[in-house]
Design a protein around this motif. Structure first.
Motif, PDB file in Angstrom:
ATOM      1  N   GLN A 172     -14.593   4.618  -6.678  1.00  0.00           N
ATOM      2  CA  GLN A 172     -13.384   4.487  -5.890  1.00  0.00           C
ATOM      3  C   GLN A 172     -13.690   4.838  -4.439  1.00  0.00           C
ATOM      4  OE1 GLN A 172      -9.972   6.774  -7.215  1.00  0.00           O
ATOM      5  NE2 GLN A 172      -8.583   5.321  -6.267  1.00  0.00           N
ATOM      6  N   SER A 173     -13.629   3.832  -3.596  1.00  0.00           N
ATOM      7  CA  SER A 173     -13.826   4.045  -2.159  1.00  0.00           C
ATOM      8  C   SER A 173     -12.475   4.352  -1.527  1.00  0.00           C
ATOM      9  CB  SER A 173     -14.450   2.811  -1.520  1.00  0.00           C
ATOM     10  OG  SER A 173     -15.684   2.512  -2.147  1.00  0.00           O
TER      11      SER A 173
ATOM     12  N   GLU B 202     -13.023   0.779  -9.046  1.00  0.00           N
ATOM     13  CA  GLU B 202     -13.798  -0.447  -9.228  1.00  0.00           C
ATOM     14  C   GLU B 202     -14.738  -0.267 -10.412  1.00  0.00           C
ATOM     15  OE1 GLU B 202     -17.261  -2.831  -6.662  1.00  0.00           O
ATOM     16  OE2 GLU B 202     -16.585  -0.840  -6.097  1.00  0.00           O
TER      17      GLU B 202
ATOM     18  N   TYR C 104      -1.272   2.828  -9.880  1.00  0.00           N
ATOM     19  CA  TYR C 104      -2.222   1.729 -10.022  1.00  0.00           C
ATOM     20  C   TYR C 104      -1.821   0.850 -11.196  1.00  0.00           C
ATOM     21  CZ  TYR C 104      -5.351   4.471  -7.040  1.00  0.00           C
ATOM     22  OH  TYR C 104      -5.907   5.178  -6.016  1.00  0.00           O
TER      23      TYR C 104
ATOM     24  N   LYS D 154       0.835  -1.207   0.000  1.00  0.00           N
ATOM     25  CA  LYS D 154       0.000   0.000   0.000  1.00  0.00           C
ATOM     26  C   LYS D 154       0.866   1.252   0.000  1.00  0.00           C
ATOM     27  CE  LYS D 154      -3.979   0.338   1.967  1.00  0.00           C
ATOM     28  NZ  LYS D 154      -5.115   0.399   2.924  1.00  0.00           N
TER      29      LYS D 154
ATOM     30  N   GLN E  52      -9.026   2.321  -1.788  1.00  0.00           N
ATOM     31  CA  GLN E  52      -9.195   1.273  -2.792  1.00  0.00           C
ATOM     32  C   GLN E  52      -8.850   1.797  -4.176  1.00  0.00           C
ATOM     33  OE1 GLN E  52     -10.163  -1.892  -1.798  1.00  0.00           O
ATOM     34  NE2 GLN E  52      -9.963  -1.021   0.249  1.00  0.00           N
TER      35      GLN E  52
ATOM     36  N   LYS F 295      -5.346  -2.097  -6.030  1.00  0.00           N
ATOM     37  CA  LYS F 295      -5.705  -1.149  -4.982  1.00  0.00           C
ATOM     38  C   LYS F 295      -4.740   0.029  -4.903  1.00  0.00           C
ATOM     39  CE  LYS F 295      -8.244  -4.360  -2.097  1.00  0.00           C
ATOM     40  NZ  LYS F 295      -8.466  -4.895  -0.736  1.00  0.00           N
TER      41      LYS F 295
END
Lengths: 114, 116
Positions: free
Chosen positions: B37-38, B44, A86, A9, B41, A106
């Motif tokens: 997009q949360s 999506e 990403y 992350k 994250q 993510k």
């Protein structure tokens, strides 16, 4: 199903150090891999794609189908490389037909310290 | 500008209300995507349009979500009976059509939806 995994992350390096952002994928077909980048207060944009085999801003990425990986590398990181990265996956399915879906990981937040 | 434009940039609403989010793609781009997009994250996938038709809506989470693109340009994402879990940044992207697979996506700045 198509899936992208970015295991880190957060990644922090010093200016001038090498950097590698990891990406692994899962796809039942002929994959096409991309790296997208989002700089602070800017929109998401394409950095590079594997089919172009290009180097953008000193970054390169090689598709390794054996390891199902597409790691992003730069030999000497710069402070302006600090951003969210990403990895994204599309491609042609084994079953034939079309696939227009682009699936994102993510993301990895890269910080390059002075 | 010639980029993808999304409105509103911010929307705060109450649980149970109806919301519309608008996307104006780059002129000449026939493909249009919606992503959600949360926090923490990646984007999506929700839905993909080729021209006026939804070619792939497999990412829409449930029937409260619906999107249209009636003239093959501007698209509207519609959310009925909003829930707190719908809070996210909704991203729109457009691209030139490539035969059989996704091309380079050009993203808008997103619409941040907050459901109280």
């Amino acid at each position: 199903a198509q899936r992208v995994t970015q295991p880190e992350k957060l990644l922090s390096v010093f200016k001038g150090a090498p950097v590698e952002l990891k990406c692994n994928y899962s796809y039942s077909g002929s994959p096409e891999l991309f790296w997208y980048v989002q700089y602070s207060r800017q929109r998401l944009q394409l950095l590079l794609r594997h089919i172009s085999r290009e180097s953008i801003k000193g970054f390169t990425a090689d598709l390794n189908k054996g390891e199902t990986s597409f790691h992003l590398k730069k030999p000497f990181a710069q402070e302006e490389d600090s951003a969210m990265y990403y990895c994204a996956l599309s491609g042609r399915p084994n079953s034939g037909g079309s696939n227009y879906k682009l699936t994102f990981g993510k993301g990895t937040l890269l910080t390059v310290n002075p | 500008g010639a980029g993808v434009s999304q409105t509103p940039s911010n929307k705060v609403t109450e649980k149970g209300k109806y919301v519309e989010l608008r996307c104006d793609p780059i002129s000449g781009h026939t493909a249009l995507y919606w992503y959600r997009q949360s926090l923490g994250q990646g984007p999506e996938f929700l839905i993909y349009f080729q021209g006026t038709g939804a070619a792939d809506d497999s990412g829409l989470p449930n029937d409260r979500f619906f999107a249209v693109r009636p003239e093959g340009s501007v698209s509207t994402l519609k959310i009925q009976r909003t829930e707190r879990g719908d809070s996210a940044v909704y991203l729109c992207a457009s691209s030139l059509r490539r035969q059989g697979r996704a091309g380079e996506l050009f993203f808008g700045e997103g619409s941040r939806l907050t459901v109280l």
